[in-house]
Design an enzyme around this catalytic site. Structure first.
Site, PDB file in Angstrom:
ATOM      1  N   LYS A 283      83.928 -65.321 -19.280  1.00 47.44           N
ATOM      2  CA  LYS A 283      84.854 -66.281 -18.666  1.00 47.44           C
ATOM      3  C   LYS A 283      85.698 -67.009 -19.706  1.00 47.44           C
ATOM      4  CE  LYS A 283      81.815 -67.151 -14.702  1.00 47.44           C
ATOM      5  NZ  LYS A 283      80.970 -68.162 -14.015  1.00 47.44           N
TER       6      LYS A 283
ATOM      7  N   ASP B 164      62.881 -75.403 -16.509  1.00 43.36           N
ATOM      8  CA  ASP B 164      62.681 -75.894 -17.877  1.00 43.36           C
ATOM      9  C   ASP B 164      63.664 -77.020 -18.163  1.00 43.36           C
ATOM     10  OD1 ASP B 164      61.591 -75.232 -20.808  1.00 43.36           O
ATOM     11  OD2 ASP B 164      63.748 -75.638 -20.937  1.00 43.36           O
TER      12      ASP B 164
ATOM     13  N   TYR C 288      67.803 -84.015 -22.365  1.00 42.97           N
ATOM     14  CA  TYR C 288      68.900 -83.510 -21.541  1.00 42.97           C
ATOM     15  C   TYR C 288      69.423 -84.607 -20.621  1.00 42.97           C
ATOM     16  CZ  TYR C 288      66.942 -78.973 -22.985  1.00 42.97           C
ATOM     17  OH  TYR C 288      66.454 -77.910 -23.704  1.00 42.97           O
TER      18      TYR C 288
ATOM     19  N   TYR D 102      66.086 -69.145 -24.750  1.00 42.13           N
ATOM     20  CA  TYR D 102      67.224 -69.951 -24.283  1.00 42.13           C
ATOM     21  C   TYR D 102      68.520 -69.426 -24.902  1.00 42.13           C
ATOM     22  CZ  TYR D 102      67.140 -72.823 -28.666  1.00 42.13           C
ATOM     23  OH  TYR D 102      67.183 -73.262 -29.960  1.00 42.13           O
TER      24      TYR D 102
ATOM     25  N   ALA E 184      72.557 -73.304 -14.483  1.00 40.64           N
ATOM     26  CA  ALA E 184      73.488 -73.204 -13.356  1.00 40.64           C
ATOM     27  C   ALA E 184      73.879 -74.614 -12.942  1.00 40.64           C
ATOM     28  CB  ALA E 184      72.846 -72.465 -12.190  1.00 40.64           C
TER      29      ALA E 184
ATOM     30  N   ARG F  26      80.694 -76.753 -27.019  1.00 39.53           N
ATOM     31  CA  ARG F  26      80.977 -75.335 -27.238  1.00 39.53           C
ATOM     32  C   ARG F  26      82.287 -75.100 -27.984  1.00 39.53           C
ATOM     33  NH1 ARG F  26      80.043 -73.323 -21.179  1.00 39.53           N
ATOM     34  NH2 ARG F  26      81.108 -75.318 -20.844  1.00 39.53           N
TER      35      ARG F  26
ATOM     36  N   GLN G  43      76.266 -70.272  -8.892  1.00 44.40           N
ATOM     37  CA  GLN G  43      75.804 -69.779 -10.193  1.00 44.40           C
ATOM     38  C   GLN G  43      74.303 -69.518 -10.164  1.00 44.40           C
ATOM     39  OE1 GLN G  43      76.974 -72.755 -13.045  1.00 44.40           O
ATOM     40  NE2 GLN G  43      79.141 -72.190 -13.011  1.00 44.40           N
TER      41      GLN G  43
END
Length: 328
Positions: A231, A52, A57, A220, A295, A244, A300
């Site tokens: 983490k 996806d 992006y 999502y 990933a 973030r 990952q």
């Protein structure tokens, strides 16, 4: 890997789907092309057949890297999901609905929601070129565009399906009311929405409606952009341009940390990571078709794919739900 039929379509998607937002780099502190392509290859090798992405992006970079990664592979064994409706290059000529200012190379780039019929067709052709394919398995509007009638957008999708350039059409971030309006023109395959242990609001209305109408739900941010991997609480330093830094501020981080510590023994008992436990829990929730997992490297990607092999008992699922109730 598990494979699931998407809503009313003939599409069979991998229950864990490769989410390609982060490899685009923008809003994620950059990207590394070789590692990103390795991650896509590893996903395919481990049974993740669905990818996806979206033009937004990386401003086309994510789609270009996917196109490079799948070149020479059996296209019929891969399901490509992409989107349209976020315009950043000024091609909308002032039309559409202003969304926000993105940043790239230290510059602000205005992003607009724009889903006119002409723009849908234009963006689809650009995505086909970047992805190196002649059809898209699932084409989705990225965000609702209040400046364009929903019927106009759906008519464009209907036309692309008739032409064979799109196998199925869906929406993303649509409310139930918007889905009902869209359904008056076109039968929707799916709605892609945010959903996680910390964000379960779709269970109130979207899940029941989707089950009733046999519409798929693509999830999502199941790991809340990495927060639910745990983490962050051990390696909390993020790059300055990583979105973030602000995104995580909406959560009570101490409560989240305590919740993760409570459920981590379940993961450890199965020799699994927290992220694998979270992913598997998400795939097992009622009404959920497939779950996106990003990933940025092969390791990952392999870990994400292996999450589907995790077996969770009804007692373990009940325990997790009880802890989520306490989390509030």
């Amino acid at each position: 890997m598990e494979y699931r039929k998407l809503g009313n379509t003939n599409l069979e998607l991998s229950a864990i789907t490769y989410g390609a937002f982060a490899i685009g780099g923008n809003m994620w502190g950059g990207t590394e092309k070789k590692e990103a392509i390795d991650a896509i290859h590893a996903s395919l090798d481990y049974g993740v057949t669905t990818i996806d992405t979206a033009p937004f992006y990386g401003f086309g970079l994510s789609e270009e890297m996917i196109g490079e990664a799948i070149k020479g592979k059996d296209r019929s064994s891969i399901q490509l999901l992409t989107k349209f409706g976020l315009v950043w290059d000024g091609s909308n000529k002032g039309k559409g609905e202003f969304f926000f200012d993105a940043e790239a190379d230290g510059k602000k780039i205005p992003v607009y929601k724009y889903a006119s019929k002409a723009n849908v067709i234009k963006e689809l052709e650009e995505s086909l070129q970047r992805l190196g394919t002649d059809y898209i398995d699932l084409l989705q509007i990225h965000w609702p565009d209040n400046s364009t009638p929903i019927s106009e957008t759906m008519e464009a999708l209907e036309q692309l399906i008739r032409q064979g350039k799109v196998r199925a059409a869906g929406v993303s971030n649509y409310s139930v009311a918007q889905m009902k309006e869209a359904a008056q023109t076109l039968q929707l395959a799916s709605n892609q929405v945010s959903y996680s242990m910390l964000n379960r609001s779709i269970e109130n209305d979207l899940v029941p409606y989707s089950q009733e109408t046999n519409t798929g739900i693509i999830v999502y941010s199941p790991m809340e952009r990495g927060l639910l991997t745990g983490k962050y609480f051990k390696e909390s330093k993020l790059k300055n341009d990583d979105h973030r830094n602000g995104y995580f501020s909406q959560f009570d981080l101490e409560k989240v940390k305590a919740f993760l510590q409570t459920i981590e023994p379940i993961a450890k008992s199965k020799n699994a990571s927290l992220s694998q436990l979270v992913l598997r829990w998400t795939t097992l929730q009622p009404g959920i078709s497939v779950v996106l997992a990003g990933a940025r490297n092969a390791a990952q990607a392999i870990q994400n794919a292996a999450a589907i092999d995790l077996s969770l008992s009804s007692e373990e699922l009940q325990f997790i739900d009880q802890q989520l109730v306490k989390l509030g």
